[in-house]
Design an enzyme around this catalytic site. Structure first.
Site, PDB file in Angstrom:
ATOM      1  N   ASP A 154       0.851  -1.191   0.000  1.00  0.00           N
ATOM      2  CA  ASP A 154       0.000   0.000   0.000  1.00  0.00           C
ATOM      3  C   ASP A 154       0.889   1.245   0.000  1.00  0.00           C
ATOM      4  O   ASP A 154       1.809   1.359   0.831  1.00  0.00           O
ATOM      5  CB  ASP A 154      -0.893   0.001   1.248  1.00  0.00           C
ATOM      6  N   ILE A 155       0.634   2.167  -0.936  1.00  0.00           N
ATOM      7  CA  ILE A 155       1.418   3.406  -0.997  1.00  0.00           C
ATOM      8  C   ILE A 155       1.014   4.287   0.188  1.00  0.00           C
ATOM      9  O   ILE A 155      -0.169   4.579   0.386  1.00  0.00           O
ATOM     10  CB  ILE A 155       1.178   4.149  -2.321  1.00  0.00           C
ATOM     11  N   GLU A 186      -4.615   2.323  -4.495  1.00  0.00           N
ATOM     12  CA  GLU A 186      -3.158   2.425  -4.368  1.00  0.00           C
ATOM     13  C   GLU A 186      -2.550   1.156  -3.774  1.00  0.00           C
ATOM     14  O   GLU A 186      -1.409   1.154  -3.329  1.00  0.00           O
ATOM     15  CB  GLU A 186      -2.786   3.626  -3.493  1.00  0.00           C
TER      16      GLU A 186
END
Length: 346
Positions: free
Chosen positions: A217-218, A261
């Site tokens: 996950d960004i 994301e």
């Protein structure tokens, strides 16, 4: 096509069919005979018959090159010529790709069963005593030409069908590829991930080797979008996808966009330690991209958090458990400070 009755005209039904096929397609007759009188006689027989082109060659040495250039639909060939063996000439026609299927009607001055048999053995399609009756000659010319043109049409249709099938196969493969691809990042999409995970889980059950999953996950991606705008956010997603895909070193490894994301990586036949090494390398390379994210609470650049889980596929678990465990590890990575790799500790 061999006519079973060598001395009779082609059956009327075939002749009518030949007329229909050849109505708008020229019949091209090539006569090979050392006697000019025979050439003139055949020419006169064919005069006035619309749609028939006639060409005469008196030297056997010129027969094959002339046929290649003229492209006849039927060849009339004398068997007895002073400068060549007629049977050898038939063989030469059959050996050349340009003439190998062109019908050949051999002409002979005598009725001889042995000569007939040899003619058909070397590749002739028909046999006539010269000079034949005009109506019979024209009927046989039309009959054999029609059969030849039918063959050309059939072969052209088969080639077209083959080309169409190849193009369709390529198009289907491209559609399948597109259906498995995330439209923005170009890596595998969620649907492809689901299919591959199930497949690798079954493979792991057979092989008895571990399967690892990395859920990524960004960090603070919403803040990145708020700062730079959605086009820049899309670029960030693409660059992260490239890094993840570049770290897939084996054919079975898969990087996919999980949604928003989030990304996911499947590593078949990989234990926890191996999965942690891949995850850390991905995290390090993404931080090294130095994509400015000034509002991030972790770093001044875009970073990523990764949860790692490994299982030995057995009937004790299902592949959904691997997703759940990696999600729990990702939650631990985010809650313990982000920009880090955490393994499932259950």
């Amino acid at each position: 096509m061999n006519n079973p009755d060598f001395d009779a005209p082609a059956p009327q039904s075939d002749v009518v069919q030949a007329h229909a096929v050849c109505e708008n397609t020229p019949i091209k007759v090539l006569l090979i005979d050392d006697q000019a009188l025979i050439g003139e006689a055949v020419r006169r027989m064919l005069m006035g018959h619309e749609g028939i082109e006639f060409h005469f060659v008196s030297e056997a040495a010129l027969a094959l090159p002339t046929a290649v250039e003229f492209q006849p639909t039927v060849i009339l060939q004398d068997l007895m010529m002073p400068d060549a063996d007629g049977f050898d000439l038939v063989k030469a026609f059959r050996a050349d790709p340009a003439t190998m299927h062109v019908p050949i009607i051999v002409l002979s001055a005598k009725e001889d069963a042995g000569v007939k048999a040899q003619g058909f053995t070397v590749g002739a399609n028909d046999y006539l005593i010269k000079l034949p009756d005009k109506l019979e000659l024209i009927a046989r010319i039309r009959y054999h030409s029609a059969a030849y043109m039918h063959r050309l049409q059939r072969d052209a249709a088969f080639r077209q069908l083959h080309d169409s099938e190849n193009k369709l196969a390529i198009a289907n493969a491209e559609l399948k590829k597109m259906a498995a691809m995330d439209g923005l990042t170009g890596i595998a999409n969620r649907r492809q991930f689901d299919e591959v995970l199930k497949m690798e889980w079954r493979r792991g059950m057979r092989s008895g080797k571990p399967l690892s999953l990395l859920l990524c996950d960004i960090d603070f991606f919403k803040l990145y979008n708020d700062t730079h705008g959605h086009p820049a956010g899309d670029t960030c997603l693409k660059k992260v996808a490239v890094v993840l895909a570049d770290n897939m070193k084996r054919p079975g490894d898969l990087a996919a966009r999980y949604g928003g994301e989030e990304f996911v990586i499947i590593l078949p036949e990989t234990d926890t330690e191996g999965a942690l090494r891949v995850a850390e390398e991905c995290r390090r390379q993404i931080e090294a991209l130095a994509l400015s994210n000034p509002k991030s609470e972790v770093a001044a650049v875009a970073t990523i958090s990764i949860g790692v889980a490994s299982l030995l596929p057995t009937t004790t678990h299902v592949c959904a458990d691997l997703i759940e465990f990696s999600d729990q590890a990702l939650y631990s990575a985010k809650s313990s400070g982000r920009n880090r790799v955490v393994r499932f500790a259950g």
